[in-house]
Design a protein around this motif. Structure first.
Motif, mmCIF file in Angstrom:
data_model
loop_
_atom_site.group_PDB
_atom_site.id
_atom_site.type_symbol
_atom_site.label_atom_id
_atom_site.label_comp_id
_atom_site.label_asym_id
_atom_site.label_seq_id
_atom_site.Cartn_x
_atom_site.Cartn_y
_atom_site.Cartn_z
ATOM 1 N N LEU A 109 0.991 -1.361 0.106
ATOM 2 C CA LEU A 109 -0.107 0.109 -0.143
ATOM 3 C C LEU A 109 0.919 1.208 -0.050
ATOM 4 O O LEU A 109 1.801 1.302 0.825
ATOM 5 N N HIS A 110 0.771 2.073 -1.084
ATOM 6 C CA HIS A 110 1.601 3.290 -1.000
ATOM 7 C C HIS A 110 0.959 4.763 -0.701
ATOM 8 O O HIS A 110 1.261 5.468 0.131
ATOM 9 N N HIS A 111 -0.404 4.853 -1.110
ATOM 10 C CA HIS A 111 -1.112 6.006 -1.068
ATOM 11 C C HIS A 111 -2.749 5.736 -1.292
ATOM 12 O O HIS A 111 -3.198 4.957 -2.011
ATOM 13 N N VAL A 112 -3.162 6.795 -0.642
ATOM 14 C CA VAL A 112 -4.779 7.052 -0.617
ATOM 15 C C VAL A 112 -5.138 8.287 -1.268
ATOM 16 O O VAL A 112 -4.603 9.325 -1.002
ATOM 17 N N SER A 113 -5.782 8.181 -2.529
ATOM 18 C CA SER A 113 -5.955 9.617 -3.353
ATOM 19 C C SER A 113 -7.483 9.976 -3.164
ATOM 20 O O SER A 113 -8.376 9.282 -3.363
ATOM 21 N N PHE A 114 -7.612 11.292 -2.963
ATOM 22 C CA PHE A 114 -8.891 11.877 -2.920
ATOM 23 C C PHE A 114 -9.092 12.934 -4.073
ATOM 24 O O PHE A 114 -8.102 13.568 -4.134
ATOM 25 N N GLU A 115 -10.201 12.742 -4.885
ATOM 26 C CA GLU A 115 -10.534 13.720 -5.538
ATOM 27 C C GLU A 115 -11.351 14.985 -5.206
ATOM 28 O O GLU A 115 -12.252 14.793 -4.323
ATOM 29 N N THR A 116 -11.040 16.259 -5.690
ATOM 30 C CA THR A 116 -11.680 17.455 -5.199
ATOM 31 C C THR A 116 -11.914 18.382 -6.448
ATOM 32 O O THR A 116 -11.079 18.045 -7.226
ATOM 33 N N THR A 117 -12.623 19.044 -6.334
ATOM 34 C CA THR A 117 -12.985 20.169 -7.291
ATOM 35 C C THR A 117 -12.394 21.641 -6.685
ATOM 36 O O THR A 117 -12.480 22.527 -6.994
ATOM 37 N N GLU A 118 -11.781 21.386 -5.424
ATOM 38 C CA GLU A 118 -11.334 22.753 -4.799
ATOM 39 C C GLU A 118 -9.767 22.342 -4.144
ATOM 40 O O GLU A 118 -9.614 22.499 -2.914
ATOM 41 N N ILE A 119 -8.852 21.883 -4.838
ATOM 42 C CA ILE A 119 -7.350 21.515 -4.414
ATOM 43 C C ILE A 119 -6.842 22.744 -3.580
ATOM 44 O O ILE A 119 -6.351 22.483 -2.594
ATOM 45 N N GLY A 120 -7.138 23.873 -4.113
ATOM 46 C CA GLY A 120 -6.470 25.040 -3.501
ATOM 47 C C GLY A 120 -7.041 25.136 -1.836
ATOM 48 O O GLY A 120 -6.109 25.375 -0.730
ATOM 49 N N ALA A 121 -8.111 24.898 -1.697
ATOM 50 C CA ALA A 121 -8.845 25.076 -0.458
ATOM 51 C C ALA A 121 -8.519 23.865 0.380
ATOM 52 O O ALA A 121 -8.208 24.129 1.772
#
Length: 141
Positions: A76-88
């Protein structure tokens, strides 16, 4: 959640992909590579929407992936979250005391940043936003 990343040694990569497909009823959705990271990878959908990214270094350059593999043997290397507000998302993490250990404004079509796993119990957490979704944002990195 967008996906979970799993690192494999190059010589075991095909076996790991096959095991996930066979044992979990996964479907390989995409195969390819990332030239910047010097990896080959497969995107596998399991269940009703979980995506696993299995990847292995090609071995042409030293990278964070080759160092991780040397240190841990893979897994297991990473867990990724998708967002529409990466700056926030980044601002919230930094305001909460998180250290951002890597980021890119455009890595293969995704703006992204990673939090230091030393602060998150050893978990490498990754936020990502499609670059084409960022066109309307102002001031977010």
């Amino acid at each position: 959640m967008h996906h979970i990343g799993i690192v494999s040694a190059r010589k075991r990569y095909g076996d790991v992909v096959a095991a996930i497909v066979d044992c979990l009823g996964g479907i390989v959705e995409e195969e390819g590579g990332d030239e910047e990271l010097d990896i080959q990878g497969s995107w596998i959908r399991v269940g009703s929407g979980t995506r696993l990214e299995v990847f292995a270094p090609r071995g042409r350059i030293e990278s964070p992936i080759t160092r991780y593999l040397a240190r841990t043997g893979g897994g297991l290397h990473h867990v990724s979250f998708e967002t529409t507000e990466i700056g926030a998302c980044k601002a919230l993490a930094v305001a909460g005391g998180a250290a951002v250990i890597g980021e890119s404004a455009d890595h293969d079509g995704w703006a992204e940043h990673f939090l230091d796993p030393a602060q998150t119990g050893g978990a490498l957490l990754h936020w990502m936003q499609a670059v084409d979704q960022r066109a309307g944002e102002s001031g977010n990195q």
